[in-house]
Design a protein around this motif. Structure first.
Motif, PDB file in Angstrom:
ATOM      1  N   GLY A 162      16.549  85.755  84.859  1.00  0.00           N
ATOM      2  CA  GLY A 162      17.154  87.548  86.064  1.00  0.00           C
ATOM      3  C   GLY A 162      18.415  87.281  85.934  1.00  0.00           C
ATOM      4  O   GLY A 162      19.172  87.876  86.786  1.00  0.00           O
ATOM      5  N   MET A 163      19.525  86.108  84.652  1.00  0.00           N
ATOM      6  CA  MET A 163      20.780  86.698  85.622  1.00  0.00           C
ATOM      7  C   MET A 163      21.620  87.355  84.584  1.00  0.00           C
ATOM      8  O   MET A 163      20.655  88.019  83.588  1.00  0.00           O
ATOM      9  CB  MET A 163      21.651  85.417  85.222  1.00  0.00           C
ATOM     10  CG  MET A 163      21.596  83.910  86.595  1.00  0.00           C
ATOM     11  SD  MET A 163      22.472  82.437  86.439  1.00  0.00           S
ATOM     12  CE  MET A 163      24.196  82.964  86.655  1.00  0.00           C
ATOM     13  N   SER A 164      22.241  88.336  84.984  1.00  0.00           N
ATOM     14  CA  SER A 164      22.880  89.222  84.105  1.00  0.00           C
ATOM     15  C   SER A 164      24.139  88.574  82.841  1.00  0.00           C
ATOM     16  O   SER A 164      25.001  87.295  83.610  1.00  0.00           O
ATOM     17  CB  SER A 164      24.374  90.166  85.178  1.00  0.00           C
ATOM     18  OG  SER A 164      25.031  90.434  83.898  1.00  0.00           O
ATOM     19  N   CYS A 165      23.305  87.956  81.718  1.00  0.00           N
ATOM     20  CA  CYS A 165      24.987  87.690  80.479  1.00  0.00           C
ATOM     21  C   CYS A 165      25.058  88.225  79.884  1.00  0.00           C
ATOM     22  O   CYS A 165      24.371  88.439  78.544  1.00  0.00           O
ATOM     23  CB  CYS A 165      24.136  86.030  80.481  1.00  0.00           C
ATOM     24  SG  CYS A 165      25.437  85.081  79.506  1.00  0.00           S
ATOM     25  N   GLU A 166      26.117  88.633  79.524  1.00  0.00           N
ATOM     26  CA  GLU A 166      27.350  89.096  78.337  1.00  0.00           C
ATOM     27  C   GLU A 166      27.158  88.091  77.271  1.00  0.00           C
ATOM     28  O   GLU A 166      27.843  87.369  77.329  1.00  0.00           O
ATOM     29  CB  GLU A 166      27.726  90.090  78.413  1.00  0.00           C
ATOM     30  CG  GLU A 166      28.923  90.587  76.816  1.00  0.00           C
ATOM     31  CD  GLU A 166      30.464  91.653  77.308  1.00  0.00           C
ATOM     32  OE1 GLU A 166      30.783  91.924  76.443  1.00  0.00           O
ATOM     33  OE2 GLU A 166      29.937  92.393  78.817  1.00  0.00           O
ATOM     34  N   PHE A 167      27.088  87.941  75.691  1.00  0.00           N
ATOM     35  CA  PHE A 167      26.434  87.222  75.078  1.00  0.00           C
ATOM     36  C   PHE A 167      27.625  88.383  73.718  1.00  0.00           C
ATOM     37  O   PHE A 167      27.961  88.837  73.613  1.00  0.00           O
ATOM     38  CB  PHE A 167      25.888  86.773  74.242  1.00  0.00           C
ATOM     39  CG  PHE A 167      26.115  86.116  72.748  1.00  0.00           C
ATOM     40  CD1 PHE A 167      25.255  86.039  72.113  1.00  0.00           C
ATOM     41  CD2 PHE A 167      26.582  84.543  73.797  1.00  0.00           C
ATOM     42  CE1 PHE A 167      25.284  85.123  70.923  1.00  0.00           C
ATOM     43  CE2 PHE A 167      26.680  83.400  72.559  1.00  0.00           C
ATOM     44  CZ  PHE A 167      26.030  83.964  71.753  1.00  0.00           C
ATOM     45  N   LYS A 168      28.826  87.003  73.746  1.00  0.00           N
ATOM     46  CA  LYS A 168      29.856  87.790  71.960  1.00  0.00           C
ATOM     47  C   LYS A 168      29.759  86.855  71.314  1.00  0.00           C
ATOM     48  O   LYS A 168      29.961  85.233  71.595  1.00  0.00           O
ATOM     49  CB  LYS A 168      30.964  88.423  72.878  1.00  0.00           C
ATOM     50  CG  LYS A 168      31.723  88.923  74.176  1.00  0.00           C
ATOM     51  CD  LYS A 168      31.089  90.593  73.425  1.00  0.00           C
ATOM     52  CE  LYS A 168      32.424  91.123  72.505  1.00  0.00           C
ATOM     53  NZ  LYS A 168      32.056  92.007  72.133  1.00  0.00           N
ATOM     54  N   GLU A 169      29.498  86.878  70.573  1.00  0.00           N
ATOM     55  CA  GLU A 169      29.687  86.473  69.489  1.00  0.00           C
ATOM     56  C   GLU A 169      30.522  86.691  67.939  1.00  0.00           C
ATOM     57  O   GLU A 169      30.443  87.637  67.646  1.00  0.00           O
ATOM     58  CB  GLU A 169      27.824  86.133  68.574  1.00  0.00           C
ATOM     59  CG  GLU A 169      28.170  84.941  67.531  1.00  0.00           C
ATOM     60  CD  GLU A 169      26.919  84.463  67.165  1.00  0.00           C
ATOM     61  OE1 GLU A 169      26.770  84.541  65.416  1.00  0.00           O
ATOM     62  OE2 GLU A 169      25.647  85.703  67.858  1.00  0.00           O
ATOM     63  N   TYR A 170      31.377  85.773  67.937  1.00  0.00           N
ATOM     64  CA  TYR A 170      32.397  86.396  66.737  1.00  0.00           C
ATOM     65  C   TYR A 170      31.798  85.381  65.241  1.00  0.00           C
ATOM     66  O   TYR A 170      32.274  84.547  65.306  1.00  0.00           O
ATOM     67  CB  TYR A 170      33.926  86.229  66.753  1.00  0.00           C
ATOM     68  CG  TYR A 170      34.296  86.758  67.508  1.00  0.00           C
ATOM     69  CD1 TYR A 170      34.785  87.920  68.140  1.00  0.00           C
ATOM     70  CD2 TYR A 170      34.313  86.133  69.352  1.00  0.00           C
ATOM     71  CE1 TYR A 170      35.306  88.916  69.460  1.00  0.00           C
ATOM     72  CE2 TYR A 170      34.549  87.097  70.411  1.00  0.00           C
ATOM     73  CZ  TYR A 170      35.482  88.436  70.245  1.00  0.00           C
ATOM     74  OH  TYR A 170      35.856  89.048  71.766  1.00  0.00           O
ATOM     75  N   ASP A 171      31.665  86.349  64.188  1.00  0.00           N
ATOM     76  CA  ASP A 171      31.406  85.960  62.816  1.00  0.00           C
ATOM     77  C   ASP A 171      32.105  84.639  62.639  1.00  0.00           C
ATOM     78  O   ASP A 171      31.916  83.395  62.156  1.00  0.00           O
ATOM     79  CB  ASP A 171      30.747  86.177  61.798  1.00  0.00           C
ATOM     80  CG  ASP A 171      29.745  87.322  62.237  1.00  0.00           C
ATOM     81  OD1 ASP A 171      29.262  87.310  63.438  1.00  0.00           O
ATOM     82  OD2 ASP A 171      30.148  88.387  61.448  1.00  0.00           O
ATOM     83  N   ARG A 172      33.317  84.666  62.330  1.00  0.00           N
ATOM     84  CA  ARG A 172      34.135  83.279  61.259  1.00  0.00           C
ATOM     85  C   ARG A 172      34.791  82.623  62.608  1.00  0.00           C
ATOM     86  O   ARG A 172      36.121  81.933  62.162  1.00  0.00           O
ATOM     87  CB  ARG A 172      34.843  84.235  60.312  1.00  0.00           C
ATOM     88  CG  ARG A 172      33.941  85.105  59.718  1.00  0.00           C
ATOM     89  CD  ARG A 172      35.114  85.494  58.136  1.00  0.00           C
ATOM     90  NE  ARG A 172      35.759  86.305  58.251  1.00  0.00           N
ATOM     91  CZ  ARG A 172      35.447  87.462  58.612  1.00  0.00           C
ATOM     92  NH1 ARG A 172      34.289  88.127  57.927  1.00  0.00           N
ATOM     93  NH2 ARG A 172      36.497  88.863  58.424  1.00  0.00           N
ATOM     94  N   LEU A 173      34.961  83.236  64.036  1.00  0.00           N
ATOM     95  CA  LEU A 173      35.327  82.169  64.658  1.00  0.00           C
ATOM     96  C   LEU A 173      34.874  80.783  64.483  1.00  0.00           C
ATOM     97  O   LEU A 173      33.907  80.587  65.284  1.00  0.00           O
ATOM     98  CB  LEU A 173      35.221  82.685  66.385  1.00  0.00           C
ATOM     99  CG  LEU A 173      35.733  81.642  67.190  1.00  0.00           C
ATOM    100  CD1 LEU A 173      38.125  81.827  67.373  1.00  0.00           C
ATOM    101  CD2 LEU A 173      35.158  82.502  68.548  1.00  0.00           C
TER     102      LEU A 173
END
Length: 270
Positions: free
Chosen positions: A192-203
């Motif tokens: 139930g936590m607020s979690c933003e996910f950022k995925e960078y393709d070539r990182l």
């Protein structure tokens, strides 16, 4: 082990940065320069160094390590000693407790970490009994098996679940696969936590200035009480709202904002 000044009460926030395996706190101090927004102008930063210990996946080589890692590529199953993780968590909690005792509001406390330090940052946030300002994981992993983590999840208080989390991971990360980030976020949202996910393709398994810039915007909005993480611009090739990264895992952090890498990841034995 801890490289910081004594706590002092004040209106500014408190940020703990947890380094990766084989690194040290002092080599990461340049990271604070990337947080120049008004919300962090008076923030006090702490850059502790992990205890020196043998690391199984590196053939028992002794180096700064928050807890033992058994194999690579690293997954949540690479950590097999829960008590080892809990000892590291206590180091972070002691630092936070000292700040709060000196008058700091828990909501002004942030815990950020890279790689193994990112794993420790999320464990520290989950197990702290109060809601903190936020936690950020850069190329990290859950330091416990989320598929059989009912006992760990039971320790997370309702207050701790209120702490917002930012998780940034590279799609080209061969040391800690991006699936570890996806699984970690799934686990947190399941609580139930607020979690933003950022995925960078070539990182790859590296730290880039644009990751820190995104974290600064995210954390500033929390510190200013805005609560919504809407970051507008989207660059070419960006996935889930992030700018495209490149993988260059060489060297440690310097003052340049064009490239920033902290963590001695080439120590890992294949």
């Amino acid at each position: 082990m801890e490289e910081e000044r004594p706590p002092a009460a004040g209106s500014g926030g408190f940020v703990v940065w947890l380094h990766g395996l084989g690194d040290c706190g002092r080599a990461n101090e340049v990271i604070a320069n990337h947080f120049s927004a008004a919300a962090f102008s008076d923030a006090r930063w702490a850059f502790p160094t992990a205890p020196t210990a043998p690391v199984t996946c590196n053939r028992g080589m002794r180096m700064p390590s928050w807890f033992d890692i058994h194999d690579t590529p690293i997954t949540s199953k690479s950590v097999r000693d829960e008590e080892d993780v809990l000892r590291a968590v206590q180091i972070v909690h002691t630092m936070i407790d000292r700040e709060i005792a000196a008058g700091k509001d828990p909501g002004d406390v942030f815990v950020f970490g890279l790689s193994q330090g990112g794993a420790l940052s999320i464990a520290s946030v989950l197990l702290y009994p109060k809601a903190l300002g936020g936690g950020a994981v850069f190329s990290g992993f859950l330091p416990f098996d989320s598929s059989s983590s009912s006992s760990f999840a039971a320790r997370v208080t309702d207050e701790a679940k209120k702490t917002p989390v930012l998780w940034i991971h590279g799609g080209a990360d061969s040391l800690i696969p991006v699936q570890e980030g996806r699984d970690g976020v799934k686990f947190l949202r399941g609580l139930g936590m607020s979690c933003e996910f950022k995925e960078y393709d070539r990182l790859g398994h590296t730290l880039e200035p644009y990751e820190l810039e995104h974290c600064e915007r995210w954390a500033s909005e929390i510190a200013l009480g805005e609560g919504k993480h809407e970051h507008g611009r989207q660059g070419p090739g960006e996935k889930k709202g992030g700018r495209q990264g490149t993988a260059t895992a060489t060297g440690t952090g310097t003052g340049s904002k064009s490239k920033l890498f902290c963590g001695v990841f080439n120590l890992f034995s294949k």
